[in-house]
Design an enzyme around this catalytic site. Structure first.
Site, PDB file in Angstrom:
ATOM      1  N   SER A   4     -43.486  71.979  43.262  1.00  0.00           N
ATOM      2  CA  SER A   4     -43.728  72.267  41.840  1.00  0.00           C
ATOM      3  C   SER A   4     -44.641  71.241  41.172  1.00  0.00           C
ATOM      4  O   SER A   4     -44.373  70.030  41.230  1.00  0.00           O
ATOM      5  CB  SER A   4     -42.365  72.284  41.139  1.00  0.00           C
ATOM      6  OG  SER A   4     -42.510  72.126  39.752  1.00  0.00           O
ATOM      7  N   GLY A   5     -45.664  71.733  40.499  1.00  0.00           N
ATOM      8  CA  GLY A   5     -46.535  70.836  39.730  1.00  0.00           C
ATOM      9  C   GLY A   5     -45.764  70.140  38.630  1.00  0.00           C
ATOM     10  O   GLY A   5     -45.950  68.943  38.381  1.00  0.00           O
ATOM     11  N   LEU A   6     -44.885  70.903  37.980  1.00  0.00           N
ATOM     12  CA  LEU A   6     -44.060  70.295  36.926  1.00  0.00           C
ATOM     13  C   LEU A   6     -43.135  69.233  37.535  1.00  0.00           C
ATOM     14  O   LEU A   6     -43.007  68.123  37.009  1.00  0.00           O
ATOM     15  CB  LEU A   6     -43.238  71.383  36.214  1.00  0.00           C
ATOM     16  CG  LEU A   6     -42.171  70.874  35.244  1.00  0.00           C
ATOM     17  CD1 LEU A   6     -42.780  70.074  34.102  1.00  0.00           C
ATOM     18  CD2 LEU A   6     -41.350  72.046  34.688  1.00  0.00           C
TER      19      LEU A   6
ATOM     20  N   ASP B  44     -47.279  67.679  32.735  1.00  0.00           N
ATOM     21  CA  ASP B  44     -47.765  68.723  33.656  1.00  0.00           C
ATOM     22  C   ASP B  44     -48.986  69.348  32.983  1.00  0.00           C
ATOM     23  O   ASP B  44     -48.896  70.395  32.328  1.00  0.00           O
ATOM     24  CB  ASP B  44     -46.654  69.759  33.881  1.00  0.00           C
ATOM     25  CG  ASP B  44     -47.093  70.883  34.817  1.00  0.00           C
ATOM     26  OD1 ASP B  44     -48.071  70.695  35.550  1.00  0.00           O
ATOM     27  OD2 ASP B  44     -46.435  71.951  34.794  1.00  0.00           O
TER      28      ASP B  44
ATOM     29  N   ASP C  63     -47.865  74.467  44.614  1.00  0.00           N
ATOM     30  CA  ASP C  63     -48.389  74.792  43.293  1.00  0.00           C
ATOM     31  C   ASP C  63     -49.670  73.980  43.127  1.00  0.00           C
ATOM     32  O   ASP C  63     -49.613  72.752  43.001  1.00  0.00           O
ATOM     33  CB  ASP C  63     -47.330  74.380  42.256  1.00  0.00           C
ATOM     34  CG  ASP C  63     -47.780  74.578  40.828  1.00  0.00           C
ATOM     35  OD1 ASP C  63     -48.873  75.108  40.609  1.00  0.00           O
ATOM     36  OD2 ASP C  63     -46.997  74.208  39.924  1.00  0.00           O
TER      37      ASP C  63
ATOM     38  N   ASP D   2     -51.962  74.430  40.717  1.00  0.00           N
ATOM     39  CA  ASP D   2     -52.496  74.570  39.353  1.00  0.00           C
ATOM     40  C   ASP D   2     -53.710  75.504  39.352  1.00  0.00           C
ATOM     41  O   ASP D   2     -53.610  76.614  39.800  1.00  0.00           O
ATOM     42  CB  ASP D   2     -52.823  73.186  38.772  1.00  0.00           C
ATOM     43  CG  ASP D   2     -51.553  72.362  38.519  1.00  0.00           C
ATOM     44  OD1 ASP D   2     -50.455  72.960  38.522  1.00  0.00           O
ATOM     45  OD2 ASP D   2     -51.663  71.148  38.324  1.00  0.00           O
TER      46      ASP D   2
ATOM     47  N   GLU E  89     -53.741  79.425  39.774  1.00  0.00           N
ATOM     48  CA  GLU E  89     -53.540  80.252  38.585  1.00  0.00           C
ATOM     49  C   GLU E  89     -54.841  80.415  37.815  1.00  0.00           C
ATOM     50  O   GLU E  89     -55.727  79.544  37.873  1.00  0.00           O
ATOM     51  CB  GLU E  89     -52.441  79.647  37.706  1.00  0.00           C
ATOM     52  CG  GLU E  89     -52.749  78.274  37.185  1.00  0.00           C
ATOM     53  CD  GLU E  89     -51.505  77.555  36.642  1.00  0.00           C
ATOM     54  OE1 GLU E  89     -51.355  77.520  35.417  1.00  0.00           O
ATOM     55  OE2 GLU E  89     -50.710  77.026  37.439  1.00  0.00           O
TER      56      GLU E  89
ATOM     57  N   LYS F 284     -55.300  72.512  32.721  1.00  0.00           N
ATOM     58  CA  LYS F 284     -54.276  73.453  32.272  1.00  0.00           C
ATOM     59  C   LYS F 284     -53.054  72.713  31.777  1.00  0.00           C
ATOM     60  O   LYS F 284     -52.872  71.533  32.063  1.00  0.00           O
ATOM     61  CB  LYS F 284     -53.896  74.396  33.405  1.00  0.00           C
ATOM     62  CG  LYS F 284     -53.420  73.695  34.651  1.00  0.00           C
ATOM     63  CD  LYS F 284     -52.152  74.256  35.209  1.00  0.00           C
ATOM     64  CE  LYS F 284     -50.922  73.499  34.737  1.00  0.00           C
ATOM     65  NZ  LYS F 284     -49.678  74.043  35.320  1.00  0.00           N
TER      66      LYS F 284
ATOM     67  N   ASN G  43     -48.666  73.204  31.362  1.00  0.00           N
ATOM     68  CA  ASN G  43     -47.538  73.986  31.849  1.00  0.00           C
ATOM     69  C   ASN G  43     -47.419  75.273  31.035  1.00  0.00           C
ATOM     70  O   ASN G  43     -47.670  75.287  29.829  1.00  0.00           O
ATOM     71  CB  ASN G  43     -46.245  73.157  31.750  1.00  0.00           C
ATOM     72  CG  ASN G  43     -45.060  73.923  32.304  1.00  0.00           C
ATOM     73  OD1 ASN G  43     -44.437  74.701  31.606  1.00  0.00           O
ATOM     74  ND2 ASN G  43     -44.769  73.715  33.566  1.00  0.00           N
ATOM     75  N   SER G  44     -47.004  76.336  31.693  1.00  0.00           N
ATOM     76  CA  SER G  44     -46.972  77.665  31.062  1.00  0.00           C
ATOM     77  C   SER G  44     -46.017  77.746  29.879  1.00  0.00           C
ATOM     78  O   SER G  44     -46.113  78.678  29.083  1.00  0.00           O
ATOM     79  CB  SER G  44     -46.583  78.713  32.102  1.00  0.00           C
ATOM     80  OG  SER G  44     -47.525  78.719  33.134  1.00  0.00           O
TER      81      SER G  44
ATOM     82  N   ARG H  19     -52.028  83.564  40.986  1.00  0.00           N
ATOM     83  CA  ARG H  19     -51.038  83.561  39.898  1.00  0.00           C
ATOM     84  C   ARG H  19     -51.673  84.045  38.605  1.00  0.00           C
ATOM     85  O   ARG H  19     -52.661  83.479  38.131  1.00  0.00           O
ATOM     86  CB  ARG H  19     -50.483  82.142  39.754  1.00  0.00           C
ATOM     87  CG  ARG H  19     -49.678  81.909  38.500  1.00  0.00           C
ATOM     88  CD  ARG H  19     -48.955  80.598  38.620  1.00  0.00           C
ATOM     89  NE  ARG H  19     -48.494  80.076  37.357  1.00  0.00           N
ATOM     90  CZ  ARG H  19     -47.780  78.968  37.224  1.00  0.00           C
ATOM     91  NH1 ARG H  19     -47.447  78.255  38.298  1.00  0.00           N
ATOM     92  NH2 ARG H  19     -47.389  78.546  36.037  1.00  0.00           N
TER      93      ARG H  19
ATOM     94  N   HIS I  33     -46.390  85.709  36.121  1.00  0.00           N
ATOM     95  CA  HIS I  33     -45.556  84.780  35.360  1.00  0.00           C
ATOM     96  C   HIS I  33     -45.320  85.330  33.958  1.00  0.00           C
ATOM     97  O   HIS I  33     -46.193  85.990  33.384  1.00  0.00           O
ATOM     98  CB  HIS I  33     -46.246  83.416  35.286  1.00  0.00           C
ATOM     99  CG  HIS I  33     -45.307  82.263  35.104  1.00  0.00           C
ATOM    100  ND1 HIS I  33     -43.936  82.403  35.069  1.00  0.00           N
ATOM    101  CD2 HIS I  33     -45.541  80.924  34.954  1.00  0.00           C
ATOM    102  CE1 HIS I  33     -43.383  81.210  34.904  1.00  0.00           C
ATOM    103  NE2 HIS I  33     -44.321  80.301  34.833  1.00  0.00           N
TER     104      HIS I  33
HETATM  105  C1  SPV Z   1     -44.253  74.596  38.205  1.00  0.00           C
HETATM  106  O1  SPV Z   1     -43.141  74.491  38.733  1.00  0.00           O
HETATM  107  O2  SPV Z   1     -45.010  73.636  38.043  1.00  0.00           O
HETATM  108  C2  SPV Z   1     -44.722  75.909  37.748  1.00  0.00           C
HETATM  109  C3  SPV Z   1     -43.751  76.922  37.411  1.00  0.00           C
HETATM  110  O3  SPV Z   1     -45.912  76.089  37.621  1.00  0.00           O
HETATM  111  S1  SPV Z   1     -43.472  76.860  35.729  1.00  0.00           S
HETATM  112  O4  SPV Z   1     -43.229  75.488  35.318  1.00  0.00           O
HETATM  113  O5  SPV Z   1     -42.279  77.712  35.525  1.00  0.00           O
HETATM  114  O6  SPV Z   1     -44.619  77.415  35.040  1.00  0.00           O
HETATM  115 MG    MG Z   2     -47.044  74.397  37.822  1.00  0.00          MG
END
Ligand code: SPV
Ligand code: MG
Length: 330
Positions: free
Chosen positions: A61-63, A73, A100, A102, A129, A135, A137-138, A172, A203
């Protein structure tokens, strides 16, 4: 780790692919009728815990990796930092790792290098994505989608840059996150599928799974069979059975172990700080022995025993040989 692959340019010794690489295993999982359960991880230990609890694959996970570095993130970490973290997870577990990545770390040349480096490191899949770099975080506001055709071209170049035909490239979609709507999401998904993506991650930040389930329904109704992947962070009540029924191939629990860890660590540290002793929290902690088991401390003793036996055997063999020679010489 996956087996080594042949040289990219066809030069030198080309080793055949092992029959069951992690990328092949992931590809098989994504095509199976059962929903593939993927656990988010940010380091080797969280990868070990994912495997121990029966998950099928790991989401680097990027986060999670950003959080482990205590940075936002928001495209702050470099590709190398994210790749190093994914490589640690890959080494710690026998599960395939989905990285991930990004937005792919820049333009098309960055994407080509990303594919080469992640594949070379034994990572089973990359996910990129369709948002502008840098970017966020979503789940924060302010998202810019990139041009759909340019992103599709990135996907095409990414897939044609791999040596291992099983290395998985996931596209993504952030249309639903950016408020571009389900029609835009569907058009983009078709475009990315036609460009050669191996799966589409759709997502959503809605509190219910409806728009994702509707998307899946429309996808299958149109005759598309490319695997769909979802991340139910904001709609946690959806079950694997719901997703399976909707024909969704994989579910990523992207950040639950991270959030559980933050809560547990913070609560323990606060209690210790309050009490001036660790006594009040001892019953909430795993034992040091349990940590040893997770990190394979027992292997250290086993290796040392094997080493002592090997030394013993080497000594006995040489002494026997020297003894025989001495006898022959005297
Ligand atoms: C991450 O885990 O970094 C993601 C998923 O991209 S989310 O944080 O849910 O967008
Ligand atoms: Mg991410």
């Amino acid at each position: 780790m996956s087996a080594g692959y042949g040289n990219r340019n066809g030069e030198g010794v080309v080793r055949p692919l092992a029959p069951d690489t992690k990328s092949k295993a992931l590809r098989r999982l994504l095509r199976s009728p059962r929903v593939t359960r993927v656990a988010g991880a940010n380091d080797g230990l969280s990868a070990v815990l994912a495997e121990r609890n029966g998950f099928d694959a790991i989401w680097a996970s990027g986060l999670g990796i950003s959080a482990a570095h205590a940075v936002p993130d928001a495209s702050i970490l470099t590709m190398r930092e994210l790749l190093d973290a994914a490589t640690v997870m890959d080494a710690a577990s026998s599960l395939p790792v989905i990285a991930d990545c990004d937005t792919g770390f820049g333009e098309v040349n960055n994407v080509v290098r990303m594919v080469r480096e992640y594949e070379r490191a034994g990572i089973a899949a990359v996910c990129i994505e369709d948002k502008e770099f840098p970017k966020r975080n979503s789940f924060v506001e302010g998202h810019e989608l990139v041009d759909m055709y340019e992103f599709a071209a990135k996907i095409e170049i990414a897939t044609s840059s791999r040596d291992d035909p099983d290395f998985v490239v996931i596209a993504r979609l952030e249309s639903l996150i950016a408020g571009a709507g389900s029609e835009d999401a569907f058009r983009r998904a078709c475009c990315y599928a036609d460009a050669g993506a191996d799966a589409v991650l759709v997502h959503s930040k809605q509190q219910a799974p409806d728009e994702v389930l509707e998307f899946a329904h429309a996808w299958h109704a149109s005759g598309r069979t490319l695997p769909l992947v979802v991340v139910p962070t904001t709609y946690p009540a959806v079950t694997c059975a719901d997703l399976e029924e909707a024909g969704i191939s994989a579910v990523i629990y992207a950040n639950q172990s991270l959030r559980a860890g933050v809560l547990a660590m913070d609560a323990a540290l606060a209690a210790i700080a309050r009490a001036g002793s660790t006594a009040p929290v001892e019953h909430d902690l795993c034992t040091v022995k349990e940590v040893f088991a997770l990190i394979g401390m027992d292997e250290i003793d086993r290796n040392e025993e094997r080493f002592a036996e090997a030394v013993q055997r080497a000594r006995a063999a040489v002494e026997e040989e020297v003894g025989d020679a001495h006898h022959a010489l005297s």
